[in-house]
Write an enzyme that holds these catalytic residues in place. Sequence first.
Site, PDB file in Angstrom:
ATOM      1  N   VAL A 200     -90.405 -46.793 -17.601  1.00 23.82           N
ATOM      2  CA  VAL A 200     -91.309 -47.734 -18.288  1.00 23.82           C
ATOM      3  C   VAL A 200     -90.650 -48.407 -19.485  1.00 23.82           C
ATOM      4  O   VAL A 200     -91.227 -49.320 -20.061  1.00 23.82           O
ATOM      5  CB  VAL A 200     -92.637 -47.078 -18.760  1.00 23.82           C
ATOM      6  CG1 VAL A 200     -93.367 -46.424 -17.610  1.00 23.82           C
ATOM      7  CG2 VAL A 200     -92.417 -46.110 -19.908  1.00 23.82           C
ATOM      8  N   LYS A 201     -89.481 -47.979 -19.895  1.00 22.77           N
ATOM      9  CA  LYS A 201     -88.869 -48.514 -21.121  1.00 22.77           C
ATOM     10  C   LYS A 201     -88.112 -49.816 -20.838  1.00 22.77           C
ATOM     11  O   LYS A 201     -88.018 -50.246 -19.695  1.00 22.77           O
ATOM     12  CB  LYS A 201     -87.964 -47.466 -21.755  1.00 22.77           C
ATOM     13  CG  LYS A 201     -88.657 -46.117 -22.002  1.00 22.77           C
ATOM     14  CD  LYS A 201     -89.886 -46.257 -22.914  1.00 22.77           C
ATOM     15  CE  LYS A 201     -90.821 -45.065 -22.801  1.00 22.77           C
ATOM     16  NZ  LYS A 201     -90.449 -43.896 -23.529  1.00 22.77           N
TER      17      LYS A 201
END
Length: 298
Positions: free
Chosen positions: A100-101
């Site tokens: 998700v980063k």
Amino acid sequence: MYCGAEVDFVDIDPKTYNLSVSALATQLAIAAEREALPKIIIPVHFAGQSCDMSAIGKLAQQYGFQVIEDAAHGIGGRYRDRPIGCCEFSDLTVFSFHPVKIITTAEGGMVLTSRKDLYEKLIRLRSHGITRDSRFMQGETDGPWYYQQMELGYHYRITDLQAALGASQMNRLDSFVNRRHELVERYNIGLKDLPLSTPYQNPDTYPSWHLYVIRLELDRIQYTHREVFEALRSAQIGVNLHYIPVHTQPYYQNLGFKWGQFPESEQYYREAISLPLYSGLTNEKQDRIMSTLGEILQ
Ligand SMILES: *Cc1c(COP(=O)(O)O)cnc(C)c1O
């Protein structure tokens, strides 16, 4: 806590949602009187906007603590024109490359430091506490095969496959962050007349904009926070809430933390919604998100 430390929290700044330096200064003054000063402070660069590192660095000198920057949101961001991670006002900076980063290696992360002693220790800890460098050994080396285990380390090595993915992602970092800035600008303009506040940007920073968080002005809206959130989800818009205040989690409640202890973070939690923000978001999709939100809030 894994290191045997006791944990305390500091409330957020109501504008940036980062660690509040004035709340930190107050807590430190109280801790100094009690002779219970912290050894380490971990500021989080929320949404990729740097904390006020110069002020935190001054407090670190005054009170003698070390600083670990949590830059899981911050890769590609800048503070006073230097990249987050340069450790100008800290001892270590840690990053996450979870999917998700901003960039990913599938799982894993990175730690940066400009302190040679910590660098050498990290290299050992990464690989079982073992060194092959005779400068760090006890006594003489037995020969070219020789190594020594100096301390209890870990197996924290990233795999070559993940490193290759990370290296190629790094080449795309600037384009990812540029696109996030375009999308943030479009949101800021498109949402400016709605009963909500858009993210504040501190002029000392160039955020990487990992998140785009709006805060609802609930006294100007006929629905509750939860109803607005659910209406957006029903319209297939992938909104989220980053984050639930940590001190309200059962684990920390069991350690004695209480609701009411960090009021700014709790007020934030009652009003915040993260809108979709990722470099592959198209203008058309973003326009639909904004018009749907407008219809709900009108
Ligand atoms: C994702 C995240 C972490 C944890 O990263 P992992 O790679 O899952 O260990 C820590 N802090 C913040 C602010 C994060 O967003």
